[in-house]
Design a protein around this motif. Structure first.
Motif, PDB file in Angstrom:
ATOM      1  N   PRO A  74       0.805  -1.226   0.000  1.00  0.00           N
ATOM      2  CA  PRO A  74       0.000   0.000   0.000  1.00  0.00           C
ATOM      3  C   PRO A  74       0.837   1.275   0.000  1.00  0.00           C
ATOM      4  CG  PRO A  74       0.070  -0.910   2.199  1.00  0.00           C
ATOM      5  CD  PRO A  74       0.826  -1.876   1.324  1.00  0.00           C
ATOM      6  N   PHE A  75       2.149   1.163   0.246  1.00  0.00           N
ATOM      7  CA  PHE A  75       3.007   2.349   0.250  1.00  0.00           C
ATOM      8  C   PHE A  75       4.440   1.915  -0.026  1.00  0.00           C
ATOM      9  CE2 PHE A  75       1.942   1.143   4.679  1.00  0.00           C
ATOM     10  CZ  PHE A  75       3.151   0.599   5.053  1.00  0.00           C
ATOM     11  N   GLU A  76       5.260   2.908  -0.360  1.00  0.00           N
ATOM     12  CA  GLU A  76       6.684   2.711  -0.609  1.00  0.00           C
ATOM     13  C   GLU A  76       7.470   3.640   0.299  1.00  0.00           C
ATOM     14  OE1 GLU A  76       7.969   0.450  -2.374  1.00  0.00           O
ATOM     15  OE2 GLU A  76       6.306  -0.282  -3.604  1.00  0.00           O
ATOM     16  N   ILE A  77       8.792   3.482   0.303  1.00  0.00           N
ATOM     17  CA  ILE A  77       9.647   4.361   1.089  1.00  0.00           C
ATOM     18  C   ILE A  77       9.527   5.790   0.549  1.00  0.00           C
ATOM     19  CG2 ILE A  77      12.024   4.888   1.720  1.00  0.00           C
ATOM     20  CD1 ILE A  77      12.644   1.959   1.626  1.00  0.00           C
ATOM     21  N   GLY A  78       9.304   6.733   1.462  1.00  0.00           N
ATOM     22  CA  GLY A  78       9.186   8.132   1.079  1.00  0.00           C
ATOM     23  C   GLY A  78       7.774   8.590   0.816  1.00  0.00           C
ATOM     24  N   ASP A  79       6.798   7.662   0.793  1.00  0.00           N
ATOM     25  CA  ASP A  79       5.406   8.066   0.579  1.00  0.00           C
ATOM     26  C   ASP A  79       4.881   8.810   1.809  1.00  0.00           C
ATOM     27  OD1 ASP A  79       5.550   6.858  -1.819  1.00  0.00           O
ATOM     28  OD2 ASP A  79       4.056   5.309  -1.439  1.00  0.00           O
ATOM     29  N   VAL A  80       4.112   9.857   1.562  1.00  0.00           N
ATOM     30  CA  VAL A  80       3.450  10.584   2.649  1.00  0.00           C
ATOM     31  C   VAL A  80       2.093   9.931   2.885  1.00  0.00           C
ATOM     32  CG1 VAL A  80       2.574  12.804   3.447  1.00  0.00           C
ATOM     33  CG2 VAL A  80       4.615  12.722   2.000  1.00  0.00           C
ATOM     34  N   ILE A  81       1.901   9.371   4.073  1.00  0.00           N
ATOM     35  CA  ILE A  81       0.657   8.678   4.390  1.00  0.00           C
ATOM     36  C   ILE A  81       0.078   9.227   5.683  1.00  0.00           C
ATOM     37  CG2 ILE A  81       1.404   6.562   3.213  1.00  0.00           C
ATOM     38  CD1 ILE A  81       1.953   5.343   5.949  1.00  0.00           C
ATOM     39  N   GLU A  82      -1.203   8.958   5.874  1.00  0.00           N
ATOM     40  CA  GLU A  82      -1.905   9.359   7.099  1.00  0.00           C
ATOM     41  C   GLU A  82      -2.625   8.151   7.665  1.00  0.00           C
ATOM     42  OE1 GLU A  82      -5.698  12.131   8.439  1.00  0.00           O
ATOM     43  OE2 GLU A  82      -4.434  12.785   6.765  1.00  0.00           O
ATOM     44  N   ILE A  83      -2.355   7.838   8.950  1.00  0.00           N
ATOM     45  CA  ILE A  83      -2.963   6.696   9.636  1.00  0.00           C
ATOM     46  C   ILE A  83      -3.493   7.184  10.968  1.00  0.00           C
ATOM     47  CG2 ILE A  83      -2.595   4.391  10.597  1.00  0.00           C
ATOM     48  CD1 ILE A  83      -0.220   4.103   8.706  1.00  0.00           C
ATOM     49  N   ASN A  84      -4.795   7.083  11.159  1.00  0.00           N
ATOM     50  CA  ASN A  84      -5.420   7.512  12.412  1.00  0.00           C
ATOM     51  C   ASN A  84      -5.053   8.947  12.781  1.00  0.00           C
ATOM     52  OD1 ASN A  84      -6.673   5.068  12.735  1.00  0.00           O
ATOM     53  ND2 ASN A  84      -5.159   4.234  14.141  1.00  0.00           N
ATOM     54  N   GLY A  85      -5.039   9.826  11.779  1.00  0.00           N
ATOM     55  CA  GLY A  85      -4.737  11.225  12.039  1.00  0.00           C
ATOM     56  C   GLY A  85      -3.266  11.548  12.155  1.00  0.00           C
ATOM     57  N   ARG A  86      -2.376  10.547  12.055  1.00  0.00           N
ATOM     58  CA  ARG A  86      -0.934  10.767  12.115  1.00  0.00           C
ATOM     59  C   ARG A  86      -0.381  10.780  10.696  1.00  0.00           C
ATOM     60  NH1 ARG A  86       1.347   9.826  17.117  1.00  0.00           N
ATOM     61  NH2 ARG A  86      -0.205  10.144  18.759  1.00  0.00           N
ATOM     62  N   THR A  87       0.347  11.836  10.342  1.00  0.00           N
ATOM     63  CA  THR A  87       0.880  11.990   8.995  1.00  0.00           C
ATOM     64  C   THR A  87       2.394  11.980   9.036  1.00  0.00           C
ATOM     65  OG1 THR A  87      -1.040  13.342   8.402  1.00  0.00           O
ATOM     66  CG2 THR A  87       0.839  13.430   6.923  1.00  0.00           C
ATOM     67  N   GLY A  88       3.004  11.325   8.062  1.00  0.00           N
ATOM     68  CA  GLY A  88       4.453  11.289   7.966  1.00  0.00           C
ATOM     69  C   GLY A  88       4.886  10.549   6.716  1.00  0.00           C
ATOM     70  N   LYS A  89       6.194  10.532   6.506  1.00  0.00           N
ATOM     71  CA  LYS A  89       6.767   9.825   5.365  1.00  0.00           C
ATOM     72  C   LYS A  89       7.256   8.454   5.806  1.00  0.00           C
ATOM     73  CE  LYS A  89       8.107  13.466   2.145  1.00  0.00           C
ATOM     74  NZ  LYS A  89       9.177  13.966   1.253  1.00  0.00           N
ATOM     75  N   VAL A  90       7.008   7.443   4.979  1.00  0.00           N
ATOM     76  CA  VAL A  90       7.382   6.067   5.316  1.00  0.00           C
ATOM     77  C   VAL A  90       8.892   5.927   5.245  1.00  0.00           C
ATOM     78  CG1 VAL A  90       7.132   3.646   4.704  1.00  0.00           C
ATOM     79  CG2 VAL A  90       5.194   5.216   4.419  1.00  0.00           C
ATOM     80  N   ALA A  91       9.480   5.422   6.322  1.00  0.00           N
ATOM     81  CA  ALA A  91      10.926   5.198   6.366  1.00  0.00           C
ATOM     82  C   ALA A  91      11.260   3.722   6.361  1.00  0.00           C
ATOM     83  CB  ALA A  91      11.532   5.870   7.603  1.00  0.00           C
ATOM     84  N   VAL A  92      10.583   2.933   7.220  1.00  0.00           N
ATOM     85  CA  VAL A  92      10.926   1.516   7.376  1.00  0.00           C
ATOM     86  C   VAL A  92       9.649   0.723   7.597  1.00  0.00           C
ATOM     87  CG1 VAL A  92      12.257  -0.186   8.699  1.00  0.00           C
ATOM     88  CG2 VAL A  92      13.149   2.125   8.424  1.00  0.00           C
ATOM     89  N   LEU A  93       9.599  -0.459   6.997  1.00  0.00           N
ATOM     90  CA  LEU A  93       8.552  -1.443   7.302  1.00  0.00           C
ATOM     91  C   LEU A  93       9.239  -2.684   7.849  1.00  0.00           C
ATOM     92  CD1 LEU A  93       5.668  -2.580   7.264  1.00  0.00           C
ATOM     93  CD2 LEU A  93       6.055  -3.287   4.895  1.00  0.00           C
ATOM     94  N   THR A  94       9.123  -2.919   9.159  1.00  0.00           N
ATOM     95  CA  THR A  94       9.723  -4.076   9.804  1.00  0.00           C
ATOM     96  C   THR A  94       8.664  -5.163   9.981  1.00  0.00           C
ATOM     97  OG1 THR A  94       9.226  -3.381  12.075  1.00  0.00           O
ATOM     98  CG2 THR A  94      11.204  -2.458  11.057  1.00  0.00           C
ATOM     99  N   PRO A  95       9.073  -6.390  10.351  1.00  0.00           N
ATOM    100  CA  PRO A  95       8.058  -7.422  10.587  1.00  0.00           C
ATOM    101  C   PRO A  95       7.067  -7.066  11.683  1.00  0.00           C
ATOM    102  CG  PRO A  95      10.221  -8.423  10.326  1.00  0.00           C
ATOM    103  CD  PRO A  95      10.437  -6.943  10.371  1.00  0.00           C
ATOM    104  N   ARG A  96       7.400  -6.110  12.563  1.00  0.00           N
ATOM    105  CA  ARG A  96       6.514  -5.800  13.681  1.00  0.00           C
ATOM    106  C   ARG A  96       5.793  -4.466  13.539  1.00  0.00           C
ATOM    107  NH1 ARG A  96       8.578  -6.321  19.557  1.00  0.00           N
ATOM    108  NH2 ARG A  96       6.393  -5.724  19.749  1.00  0.00           N
ATOM    109  N   ASP A  97       6.460  -3.436  12.970  1.00  0.00           N
ATOM    110  CA  ASP A  97       5.834  -2.119  12.928  1.00  0.00           C
ATOM    111  C   ASP A  97       6.263  -1.353  11.686  1.00  0.00           C
ATOM    112  OD1 ASP A  97       8.456  -1.386  13.585  1.00  0.00           O
ATOM    113  OD2 ASP A  97       8.002  -1.322  15.717  1.00  0.00           O
ATOM    114  N   THR A  98       5.570  -0.243  11.461  1.00  0.00           N
ATOM    115  CA  THR A  98       5.873   0.667  10.365  1.00  0.00           C
ATOM    116  C   THR A  98       6.407   1.961  10.971  1.00  0.00           C
ATOM    117  OG1 THR A  98       4.103  -0.265   9.006  1.00  0.00           O
ATOM    118  CG2 THR A  98       4.920   1.910   8.396  1.00  0.00           C
TER     119      THR A  98
END
Length: 445
Positions: A227-251
């Motif tokens: 659903p996203f790549e590194i550097g994408d600006v996303i919003e989840i539950n009102g929190r906005t930021g750029k994607v840096a890392v997707l680990t097996p446990r968290d984003t």
């Protein structure tokens, strides 16, 4: 005569009832012909064949058997008493046996069991060796299948999902080897007990690590669905930021303030996710209030013409304007325009557009009034100074004339802000965490 007849009838019935109540009890027959010596000899013969009963002393008198001596445990003594009670000619059994308290005597049954087990093991040594070889062979096969990464790359899934499949295949292959080994040893009955224990352990572990397992599986789904790549600006539950890392446990997101934000993968996959970067074109909007006396058509046309001069705004889709609402002292105009996020910064372009429209309205003398409040003062005279000149007269004299300013837009002012992207690159270089997005992009290339 009649009274005599009734008396005789009563006596007859009484005799029947009394006869039934006085019936003799069943006699206990004791089989004769069995001598005490024969019972004692028979019990000694039986006890001599059982190692645990060899120390028991037997004494018989008139069918009453007395057992004495020491026994390894109370259970052995009860077995001996039960055996005596089943012997023909025994009337009663007296238990005078004492339980052995010496350490050597207590250990002797266990040692005997070990000797028996060793004897059985020596007989099954060839089968045990074959079972061990079978297990090692299937462990080798499981590791072989686990190491063939090229096989799993054909599944077209994320590396995390591939690793999960590889581990599952290895566990299944090794499990088959263990089952075959148990079959060789004729110990398949242990499989049910082992599986039952494994099920209980798995249930307990599942409850204990519920959140970890849920986040792990969510990470697999996220890396597969992409659903996203590194550097994408996303919003989840009102929190906005750029994607840096997707680990097996968290984003991991880097917020627009430069802070690290970790969101568990289970929350990411179960929440509404807004990706602002997936489509490079993004629309912004803003409102401007103009005077109720202003020409709305002229104001709209002027604002749209001004927006089209902004190099950060796309010509297609073109900017649009609507009359949004009528306020207490103004008419609210709402403007919409699009920009290319890969070339221009969203906030800068929006800010510059508002500034340009404001300057254009000022130059065109289109008033953007503040809220006006009318005060009615009852009984209070209002006097104006004779020297005070009306604003209209001052304006005619040129004292209120507003200078016309040239509106200039610089392309550098609208350039995309890459400061967060630079922090993401630093995060990728210095982070020791496994980034599933990097792995996936590397395989795609």
């Amino acid at each position: 005569m009649r009274s005599v007849f009734f008396c005789l009838l009563f006596l007859a019935l009484s005799g029947v009832v009394l006869g039934e109540d006085a019936a003799p009890a069943t006699e206990v027959k004791v089989k004769s012909g069995v001598q005490d010596e024969e019972i004692e000899s028979r019990l000694y013969d039986i006890f001599s064949e059982v190692e645990a009963l060899q120390e028991i002393q037997v004494s018989v008198r008139s069918g009453v058997v007395t057992l004495s001596g020491r026994v390894p445990s109370r259970a052995i003594a009860e077995e001996a008493v039960g055996l005596v009670k089943r012997t023909e000619g025994v009337v009663m059994t007296l238990d005078r046996m004492a339980e052995e308290t010496e350490v050597a005597s207590q250990l002797s049954p266990a040692l005997q069991k070990l000797r028996d087990m060793w004897t059985k093991t020596k007989v099954k040594l060839p089968l045990i060796g074959l079972a061990i070889i079978t297990v090692f062979l299937f462990v080798w096969l499981g590791n072989l299948f686990h190491g063939k990464e090229i096989w799993y790359q054909r599944l077209k899934v994320s590396s995390l999902a591939q690793n999960l499949v590889r581990r599952t295949v290895r566990v299944v292959v090794i499990g088959i080897g263990v089952l075959l080994a148990l079959e060789l040893l004729d110990a398949t009955s242990m499989v049910g007990a082992v599986l039952g224990a494994a099920g209980l352990v798995g249930l307990a572990v599942g409850f204990a690590f519920k959140n970890i397992i849920e986040n792990y599986l969510s990470g697999i789904l996220l890396s597969t669905r992409n659903p996203f790549e590194i550097g994408d600006v996303i919003e989840i539950n009102g929190r906005t930021g750029k994607v840096a890392v997707l680990t097996p446990r968290d984003t991991v997101l880097i917020t627009l303030d430069g802070n690290h934000l970790r969101i568990p993968n289970s929350i990411v996959i179960n929440s509404e996710l807004l990706n602002f970067t997936r489509n490079p074109r993004r629309r912004f909007e803003f409102t401007v209030g103009v005077s109720v006396d202003a020409d709305l058509t002229e104001a709209r046309s002027l604002a749209l013409e001004t927006l089209r001069k902004n190099p950060g705004i796309l010509a297609d889709p073109k900017p649009i304007a609507f009359i949004d609402s009528l306020g207490d002292s103004s008419v609210v105009l709402k403007f919409f325009a699009w920009l290319d996020q890969t070339k221009h910064d969203f906030l800068k372009t929006k800010s510059e557009s508002i500034r340009l429209v404001k300057c254009a309205f000022d130059n065109a003398e289109i008033e953007m009034p503040e809220p006006i409040y009318r005060l009615n003062l009852d009984g209070v005279p209002v006097a104006m100074s004779a020297s005070a000149e009306a604003p209209q007269e001052l304006e005619e004299k040129g004292e209120f004339a507003k200078p016309v300013k040239e509106v200039v837009v610089s392309e550098e002012d609208l350039a995309a802000d890459h400061s967060i992207d630079e922090q993401i690159e630093e995060e990728k270089e210095h982070s020791d965490e496994r980034n599933l997005l990097i792995e996936k992009s590397a395989k795609t290339e």
